[in-house]
Design a protein around this motif. Sequence first.
Motif, short mmCIF file in Angstrom:
data_model
loop_
_atom_site.label_atom_id
_atom_site.label_comp_id
_atom_site.label_asym_id
_atom_site.label_seq_id
_atom_site.Cartn_x
_atom_site.Cartn_y
_atom_site.Cartn_z
N ALA A 150 3.12 16.54 -21.28
CA ALA A 150 4.20 15.80 -20.63
C ALA A 150 5.17 16.74 -19.92
O ALA A 150 5.98 16.30 -19.11
CB ALA A 150 4.95 14.96 -21.66
N HIS A 151 5.08 18.04 -20.19
CA HIS A 151 5.90 19.05 -19.52
C HIS A 151 5.10 19.81 -18.47
O HIS A 151 5.60 20.80 -17.93
CB HIS A 151 6.47 20.03 -20.54
CG HIS A 151 7.64 19.49 -21.30
ND1 HIS A 151 8.51 20.30 -22.00
CD2 HIS A 151 8.10 18.23 -21.47
CE1 HIS A 151 9.45 19.57 -22.57
NE2 HIS A 151 9.21 18.30 -22.27
N THR A 159 3.18 14.21 -14.02
CA THR A 159 2.96 15.07 -15.18
C THR A 159 1.60 14.78 -15.78
O THR A 159 1.05 13.68 -15.61
CB THR A 159 4.06 14.85 -16.24
OG1 THR A 159 4.16 13.44 -16.55
CG2 THR A 159 5.40 15.33 -15.72
N ALA A 160 1.04 15.74 -16.51
CA ALA A 160 -0.31 15.60 -17.05
C ALA A 160 -0.40 14.51 -18.10
O ALA A 160 -1.50 13.99 -18.36
CB ALA A 160 -0.77 16.94 -17.64
N GLY A 177 11.53 20.97 -19.22
CA GLY A 177 11.64 21.71 -20.47
C GLY A 177 12.46 20.99 -21.50
O GLY A 177 12.90 19.86 -21.29
N ARG A 178 12.64 21.65 -22.63
CA ARG A 178 13.47 21.13 -23.70
C ARG A 178 14.91 21.57 -23.48
O ARG A 178 15.16 22.69 -23.05
CB ARG A 178 12.99 21.64 -25.06
CG ARG A 178 11.64 21.10 -25.49
CD ARG A 178 11.27 21.65 -26.86
NE ARG A 178 12.26 21.25 -27.85
CZ ARG A 178 12.40 21.84 -29.04
NH1 ARG A 178 11.65 22.87 -29.35
NH2 ARG A 178 13.30 21.41 -29.90
N GLY A 189 14.34 27.71 -22.32
CA GLY A 189 13.78 28.01 -21.02
C GLY A 189 12.75 26.97 -20.60
O GLY A 189 12.16 26.29 -21.44
N PRO A 190 12.54 26.80 -19.30
CA PRO A 190 11.62 25.78 -18.81
C PRO A 190 10.20 25.97 -19.32
O PRO A 190 9.70 27.09 -19.41
CB PRO A 190 11.67 25.94 -17.30
CG PRO A 190 12.96 26.65 -17.02
CD PRO A 190 13.18 27.54 -18.20
N THR A 191 9.56 24.85 -19.64
CA THR A 191 8.12 24.87 -19.92
C THR A 191 7.37 25.02 -18.60
O THR A 191 6.45 25.84 -18.50
CB THR A 191 7.68 23.57 -20.62
OG1 THR A 191 8.55 23.29 -21.72
CG2 THR A 191 6.25 23.67 -21.11
N SER A 192 7.76 24.22 -17.62
CA SER A 192 7.18 24.31 -16.27
C SER A 192 8.28 24.68 -15.29
O SER A 192 9.39 24.13 -15.34
CB SER A 192 6.54 22.99 -15.85
OG SER A 192 5.38 22.72 -16.61
#
Length: 411
Positions: free
Chosen positions: A252-253, A277-278, A394-395, A399-402
Motif C-alpha cells: 500500500a506504500h 498503489t500496489a 510513508g508512515r 522517512g518515506p517508504t516510497s
Amino acid sequence: MGHAVRARGRWPAVLLTASIGCVARKMPSETYGLDCIYDFRAPVTECAHVKERAPSELSSSDASELVLRSLTATRAGARLTLDVRLAGRFWNETDQNVYVFLGGPTADGAPATYALTADPSFAADLSYPVRTTVALPHANEVRIGLMAPAERPYSPQIYVTDSVHTDLVGASAGATLRAEGSRVLLEIPLDRYFALGRSPVPERLGVTVATARDYVGFVDQLSVRELSPSATKSETARAAPPMVYPRLDPRAHTLERVALRTLGEGPGAGVSVEIDTAAPIVDWAQTNLNFFFLPVPPRPTEAPLLDPSHARTLPFQWSYYCGVYSPHRLFCRASNGTDFRYDTAYAERAALPATEGVSFREIAPGRYALDLAEGPTKELSASHGTFALIVSVGRDGFGPTSWYGVSEPKR
C-alpha cells in the motif's frame, strides 16, 4: 508518537491556466533531473520511471507483542525499579513505544488522563479503532517515553514541566533501561524527576506502564497503586482489553503510477494528481501522502530543504505542498518562495484547519486523486512556466517508504 516531536487557515487551492495574460507558456527543454513535469498541452501527463523507484523496507511488528503480562514495581530509597513482562518483545524502535506515568493520588480521587493529541478528529477518519488516551488511577506528574529498547539520542524522553517538550532526553535522562526478551527492566531516579516539578516524591506513588504502536495509538496498560517507600507490588489485571492493530501492508506504500490530469478547460482549469498503489490504502493510521509542487524552471535551495520527516532532501524549492493524513484530513499551503514549514505536530494542536479548494478521493481501490481547484497559476509554476511533482508515501514521523519524482534522490 514520541509524539512530542510528532508536533504534525487553509490556503486557496490552485489551478493551472493555459496562458498568463497573452504570453503563452513554453514546455522546458531540460528536465532538471525531475521525473514528472506537467505538460499543460495534454489532458493527462503520465509520469515516467515510477516503478523504477524502489520503495524502502518497512520494519513492522505485531501489536500483540506489546500486550502486558505483568508489572512489578519496587521502591528502594530514591530509585524505582520496574520489571515489565510482555507477551512478545520490545525490539522495534520504528514501531514500538513504552510509556511510564508516575504520580501521587489525585486531589479528588478521580482518574487522570493522558492523550496523544488534543485533536478530537485525529482518529476519526481511520479504518480501525485507535486508542489515543489512557486513564490513570493516579496523578500524571512525570511521563517517561521509551521510544527504543536501548538508549538513543531521542530516548528515553522525560516530561515533567511541559506535556509536549522534553525536560531530559537520551543520556541526560539518567534512567537505566534493559530489554531482555519479553522483559523490560527500567530504573528511575524518582527524586531527580520530581524535583524538576518542584515537588517531593509522593509517599503513595502510583505507577502506570502503557505500550503503544509508534505514531498510531496505545495497545495496553497496567497500573500499580499507592506504592509506599521500600515496597514492592505486582499487577496483572487491566482495566480494559488490549487494542488490536493490523500490520501495515507494504504494497500500500508502493507507487505504481503517477499522473497529472487537467480538470476543465482554459483559464480556471484545475489539476488532479492521480496515484496508483500496489495495494489499496486501508491503513490510514500508518499512512501519510506528501505532494510537493516545484516550479519549472526550478528554483535552487539556499539551504538544505527537507521533507516533513527530515529524512529526505528536496532538490529545489517547492511552491506548494499538500500532506494527506487520511481521506478527509489534509494540510496544504503555498511557500511563496520563502516559507517552507509543514504542519504543526498533532501533539501541539487541537484542530486541523480546513483547506479550501483541495480534496482527496478514491477513484477505485488502489487509485487515488488529489484535486486542486481554481487558484493563481503562480502558486504552482514559475513565471510563464510549468511545474514538477514529487510524491512520497510513508508512515507519520518516519522517512518515506516510497519517494518519487527525482531521478537521483538526495538524502
